[in-house]
Design an enzyme around this catalytic site. Structure first.
Site, PDB file in Angstrom:
ATOM      1  N   GLY A   1      12.232  -4.596   7.497  1.00 17.29           N
ATOM      2  CA  GLY A   1      12.487  -3.168   7.361  1.00 17.29           C
ATOM      3  C   GLY A   1      13.046  -2.779   5.995  1.00 17.29           C
ATOM      4  NE  ARG A   2      14.025  -7.824   2.946  1.00 20.69           N
ATOM      5  CZ  ARG A   2      13.888  -9.018   2.369  1.00 20.69           C
ATOM      6  NH1 ARG A   2      14.749  -9.426   1.461  1.00 20.69           N
ATOM      7  NH2 ARG A   2      12.879  -9.803   2.711  1.00 20.69           N
TER       8      ARG A   2
ATOM      9  CD  GLN B   1       4.371 -16.035   3.518  1.00 25.39           C
ATOM     10  OE1 GLN B   1       3.830 -17.122   3.587  1.00 25.39           O
ATOM     11  NE2 GLN B   1       4.793 -15.403   4.589  1.00 25.39           N
TER      12      GLN B   1
ATOM     13  CG  ASP C   1       4.346  -6.976   2.686  1.00 21.88           C
ATOM     14  OD1 ASP C   1       4.077  -7.639   3.700  1.00 21.88           O
ATOM     15  OD2 ASP C   1       5.493  -6.908   2.191  1.00 21.88           O
ATOM     16  CD  GLU C   2      -0.773  -9.160  -1.269  1.00 26.35           C
ATOM     17  OE1 GLU C   2      -0.692  -9.452  -0.051  1.00 26.35           O
ATOM     18  OE2 GLU C   2      -0.288  -9.861  -2.167  1.00 26.35           O
TER      19      GLU C   2
ATOM     20  CG  ASN D   1       7.405 -16.354   6.035  1.00 27.31           C
ATOM     21  OD1 ASN D   1       6.503 -16.596   6.840  1.00 27.31           O
ATOM     22  ND2 ASN D   1       7.488 -16.962   4.873  1.00 27.31           N
ATOM     23  CB  ALA D   2       3.431 -13.573   7.694  1.00 28.47           C
ATOM     24  N   GLY D   3       4.319 -10.527   8.026  1.00 23.87           N
ATOM     25  CA  GLY D   3       4.214  -9.376   8.920  1.00 23.87           C
ATOM     26  C   GLY D   3       2.920  -8.668   8.596  1.00 23.87           C
ATOM     27  CG  HIS D   4      -0.254 -10.344   8.517  1.00 27.14           C
ATOM     28  ND1 HIS D   4      -0.965 -11.508   8.637  1.00 27.14           N
ATOM     29  CD2 HIS D   4       0.549 -10.528   7.444  1.00 27.14           C
ATOM     30  CE1 HIS D   4      -0.605 -12.349   7.673  1.00 27.14           C
ATOM     31  NE2 HIS D   4       0.319 -11.781   6.945  1.00 27.14           N
ATOM     32  CB  THR D   5       0.892  -3.400   9.985  1.00 27.16           C
ATOM     33  OG1 THR D   5       2.247  -3.810   9.898  1.00 27.16           O
ATOM     34  CG2 THR D   5       0.790  -2.164  10.870  1.00 27.16           C
TER      35      THR D   5
ATOM     36  CE  LYS E   1      -0.957 -11.683   3.223  1.00 29.41           C
ATOM     37  NZ  LYS E   1      -0.101 -10.791   2.452  1.00 29.41           N
TER      38      LYS E   1
HETATM   39  P1  GDP Z   1      -0.124  -7.882   4.942  1.00 29.27           P
HETATM   40  O1  GDP Z   1       1.192  -8.565   5.086  1.00 29.27           O
HETATM   41  O2  GDP Z   1      -0.830  -8.257   3.690  1.00 29.27           O
HETATM   42  O3  GDP Z   1      -0.998  -8.018   6.160  1.00 29.27           O
HETATM   43  O4  GDP Z   1       0.212  -6.324   4.788  1.00 29.27           O
HETATM   44  P2  GDP Z   1       1.234  -5.488   5.712  1.00 29.27           P
HETATM   45  O5  GDP Z   1       0.569  -5.221   7.017  1.00 29.27           O
HETATM   46  O6  GDP Z   1       2.572  -6.106   5.721  1.00 29.27           O
HETATM   47  O7  GDP Z   1       1.393  -4.178   4.836  1.00 29.27           O
HETATM   48  C1  GDP Z   1       0.305  -3.364   4.523  1.00 29.27           C
HETATM   49  C2  GDP Z   1       0.545  -1.961   5.104  1.00 29.27           C
HETATM   50  O8  GDP Z   1      -0.377  -1.066   4.541  1.00 29.27           O
HETATM   51  C3  GDP Z   1       0.351  -1.891   6.597  1.00 29.27           C
HETATM   52  O9  GDP Z   1       1.240  -0.954   7.121  1.00 29.27           O
HETATM   53  C4  GDP Z   1      -1.090  -1.401   6.740  1.00 29.27           C
HETATM   54  O10 GDP Z   1      -1.298  -0.658   7.937  1.00 29.27           O
HETATM   55  C5  GDP Z   1      -1.214  -0.505   5.549  1.00 29.27           C
HETATM   56  N1  GDP Z   1      -2.549  -0.451   4.937  1.00 29.27           N
HETATM   57  C6  GDP Z   1      -3.459  -1.441   4.812  1.00 29.27           C
HETATM   58  N2  GDP Z   1      -4.535  -1.010   4.103  1.00 29.27           N
HETATM   59  C7  GDP Z   1      -4.275   0.279   3.769  1.00 29.27           C
HETATM   60  C8  GDP Z   1      -4.975   1.264   3.006  1.00 29.27           C
HETATM   61  O11 GDP Z   1      -6.061   1.042   2.478  1.00 29.27           O
HETATM   62  N3  GDP Z   1      -4.379   2.488   2.867  1.00 29.27           N
HETATM   63  C9  GDP Z   1      -3.161   2.761   3.409  1.00 29.27           C
HETATM   64  N4  GDP Z   1      -2.652   3.980   3.223  1.00 29.27           N
HETATM   65  N5  GDP Z   1      -2.472   1.856   4.130  1.00 29.27           N
HETATM   66  C10 GDP Z   1      -3.015   0.637   4.300  1.00 29.27           C
HETATM   67  P1  IMO Z   2       3.093 -11.204   4.321  1.00 29.86           P
HETATM   68  O1  IMO Z   2       2.244 -12.287   4.927  1.00 29.86           O
HETATM   69  C1  IMO Z   2       6.141 -10.023   1.476  1.00 29.86           C
HETATM   70  C2  IMO Z   2       9.256 -12.967   0.559  1.00 29.86           C
HETATM   71  C3  IMO Z   2      10.664 -12.648   1.000  1.00 29.86           C
HETATM   72  C4  IMO Z   2      11.435 -13.335  -0.109  1.00 29.86           C
HETATM   73  C5  IMO Z   2      10.616 -14.607  -0.366  1.00 29.86           C
HETATM   74  C6  IMO Z   2      11.143 -15.848   0.351  1.00 29.86           C
HETATM   75  O2  IMO Z   2       3.420 -10.115   5.270  1.00 29.86           O
HETATM   76  O3  IMO Z   2       2.490 -10.725   3.048  1.00 29.86           O
HETATM   77  P2  IMO Z   2      11.098 -16.640   2.883  1.00 29.86           P
HETATM   78  O4  IMO Z   2      11.696 -16.026   4.110  1.00 29.86           O
HETATM   79  O5  IMO Z   2       9.622 -16.821   2.955  1.00 29.86           O
HETATM   80  O6  IMO Z   2      11.812 -17.878   2.454  1.00 29.86           O
HETATM   81  O7  IMO Z   2      11.395 -15.560   1.721  1.00 29.86           O
HETATM   82  O8  IMO Z   2       9.311 -14.310   0.085  1.00 29.86           O
HETATM   83  N1  IMO Z   2       8.249 -12.922   1.646  1.00 29.86           N
HETATM   84  C7  IMO Z   2       7.342 -11.947   1.783  1.00 29.86           C
HETATM   85  N2  IMO Z   2       7.187 -10.795   1.096  1.00 29.86           N
HETATM   86  N3  IMO Z   2       5.285 -10.343   2.470  1.00 29.86           N
HETATM   87  C8  IMO Z   2       5.420 -11.491   3.144  1.00 29.86           C
HETATM   88  O9  IMO Z   2       4.499 -11.925   4.038  1.00 29.86           O
HETATM   89  C9  IMO Z   2       6.509 -12.340   2.848  1.00 29.86           C
HETATM   90  N4  IMO Z   2       6.946 -13.523   3.325  1.00 29.86           N
HETATM   91  C10 IMO Z   2       8.001 -13.880   2.576  1.00 29.86           C
HETATM   92  O10 IMO Z   2      10.880 -11.258   1.006  1.00 29.86           O
HETATM   93  O11 IMO Z   2      11.406 -12.565  -1.281  1.00 29.86           O
HETATM   94 MG    MG Z   3       3.194  -8.121   5.427  1.00 29.84          MG
END
Ligand code: GDP
Ligand code: IMO
Ligand code: MG
Length: 442
Positions: free
Chosen positions: A314-315, A236, A26-27, A51-55, A29
């Site tokens: 949603g955690r 991840q 969730d950095e 398991n990934a979630g990219h917004t 990516k």
């Molecule tokens: P990913 O799994 O690495 O793609 O990251 P996620 O999408 O799960 O979580 C990152 C969250 O931070 C998302 O809601 C993005 O819209 C948001 N986001 C990404 N870059 C930035 C940033 O530079 N600033 C802020 N405030 N939010 C960001």
């Molecule tokens: P993105 O791509 C954050 C975490 C789960 C759990 C562990 C193992 O959005 O960064 P799993 O279902 O993979 O066996 O769960 O890994 N986890 C993540 N945490 N971002 C993710 O993906 C994750 N995918 C798995 O929360 O701790």
């Molecule tokens: Mg994510």
């Protein structure tokens, strides 16, 4: 270049980029991949699953992608490599969802490796039953069957995408798979599955999924030779890598850049420039060690300002200070050439910031994060304190727009993690990004 018989080999320029997470996921990516995708021709997922979630935020549209490569939002060809585990039902639901948002997801824009292992309903059931049985020692998985599906791949009993086209293969493979899983489910006191139910499930999905099937290794090799630029999209992060992460609190795949090659069927040189994505602070979803975690008001502030809630489950995400020890390790084992630092804006206005610069174990300074779980849980962070900034970085699009203290914070991170920050992100919005060095120009 000429071979021994004078044959001409075309040298293809390695200008590809691989994006990986450098913390616990969730950095940001997805945002960075979407931004970089304007410079790429193909975007490839090589590990993980839904398991990934990219917004991705583009104007007034927000796209939430789990399995689909983020480049699809830019209309770039998306590829799901053999290293991914695909739940066909989740895939089709996601395709329907983003199609309703106006994206084109057809066999013209999406290809899936014929040798990709599938996630079946039985995998999710095992994942959840085992987590329940672990009680306090649970991993905190997403419950989506990721671990059990990878186990089946290594155990050589996975159903792969290509099997959907061979009814005779599906028949005996399901027998073998159910012998294993039903034994386990019964032992855990959970409901078992019948072959008829799984066959009906797969046969209903097959006609919609099979048209996406392709020989991905060949597609990528041909594309490279034709000079097309490939962007590999990691899911991840290094600290969730099954070998290099905080085991056993990890996911079940290799998340580091080396797996971009194995997970899509290209040579290691094709991986190109490795861009590690790191938040300007730290978060983690699920259980496991987190030395710089904050249990106080500051932790809650970071969570609220950063909207730190898991995209998939949603955690609420656990929050803490930037851990330079872990990110430096991620840089080293992940082969990171440059960092994209995201969410700097979340730190706007916080008077005093901390960075974890060392670890102590039982009162002694240690050089590395230990590998054994009990020791990992006892690690204490050593902090350096930095002055915050009163100005704002939110939405900044150039280095010159950043407050001096914010620049100092970024420079200090570069020094500590021993990698250059080549990209900065200052809001969720696509264009609020500062480019210092184009990763494709290497
Ligand atoms: P990913 O799994 O690495 O793609 O990251 P996620 O999408 O799960 O979580 C990152 C969250 O931070 C998302 O809601 C993005 O819209 C948001 N986001 C990404 N870059 C930035 C940033 O530079 N600033 C802020 N405030 N939010 C960001
Ligand atoms: P993105 O791509 C954050 C975490 C789960 C759990 C562990 C193992 O959005 O960064 P799993 O279902 O993979 O066996 O769960 O890994 N986890 C993540 N945490 N971002 C993710 O993906 C994750 N995918 C798995 O929360 O701790
Ligand atoms: Mg994510």
């Amino acid at each position: 270049m000429h071979g021994p018989d004078g044959q001409h080999f075309k040298e293809h320029i390695m200008s590809n980029v691989t994006v990986i997470g450098a913390q616990w996921g969730d950095e940001g990516k997805g945002k960075i991949v979407d931004w970089l995708a304007s410079r790429a021709d193909i975007v490839v997922r090589f590990q993980g699953g839904h398991n990934a979630g990219h917004t991705l935020v583009v104007g007034d549209q927000t796209y939430k992608l789990s399995l689909l490569p983020s480049g699809l939002v830019r209309g770039k060809m998306g590829v799901i490599g053999n290293g991914v585990v695909v739940d066909p039902e989740a895939l089709l639901a996601e395709i329907d969802r983003v199609t309703a948002q106006g994206l084109e997801v057809t066999p013209r824009t999406l290809r899936i490796a014929e040798n990709v292992p599938l996630i079946l309903p039985v995998h999710g059931a095992i994942d959840r039953a085992r987590e329940a049985a672990r009680g306090d020692r649970k991993i905190g998985t997403t419950g989506r069957g990721i671990g059990p599906a990878y186990e089946d791949k290594v155990a050589r009993r996975a159903i792969r995408l290509c099997d959907l086209a061979e009814p005779e293969t599906l028949d005996w493979k399901l027998d073998e798979l159910l012998l294993h899983h039903n034994t386990l489910l019964a032992g855990l006191g959970s409901e078992t599955f019948t072959k008829d139910a799984l066959l009906a499930h797969l046969n209903a999905l097959a006609p919609r999924v099979l048209p996406f099937m392709d020989t991905v290794w060949e597609l990528l090799d041909d594309s490279s030779r034709a000079g097309r630029k490939i962007l590999f999209e990691g899911a991840q992060a290094v600290m969730l890598d099954v070998d290099h992460g905080t085991y056993p609190f990890v996911t079940s795949s290799n998340t580091i850049a080396a797996n971009a090659a194995t997970g899509s069927g290209v040579g290691p040189g094709t991986v190109g420039f490795v861009l590690g994505i790191a938040k300007a602070y730290s978060t983690r979803v699920g259980e496991g060690p987190f030395p710089s975690e904050l249990h106080d008001e500051m932790g809650r502030t970071l969570g609220e300002r950063g909207h730190e809630f898991g995209t998939v489950t949603g955690r609420p995400r656990r929050c803490g200070w930037f851990d330079a020890m872990l990110v430096r390790r991620a840089v080293r084992v992940g082969g990171v050439n440059g960092l994209a630092l995201t969410k700097l804006d979340v730190l706007d206005g916080i008077p005093e910031l901390r960075i974890c610069t060392g670890y102590e174990l039982d009162g002694e300074e240690i050089r590395h994060f230990p590998s054994a779980p009990a020791a990992q849980a006892r690690v204490k962070p050593v902090y350096e304190t930095l002055e915050g900034w009163s100005g704002t970085t939110y939405g900044a699009r150039s280095w010159a727009d950043l407050p001096a203290q914010a620049i100092k914070y970024v420079r200090r991170i570069e020094e500590l993690v021993e990698a250059p920050v080549t990209l900065l992100s200052t809001s969720p919005e696509r264009d609020d990004t500062i480019l210092m060095r184009d990763p494709f120009e290497n």
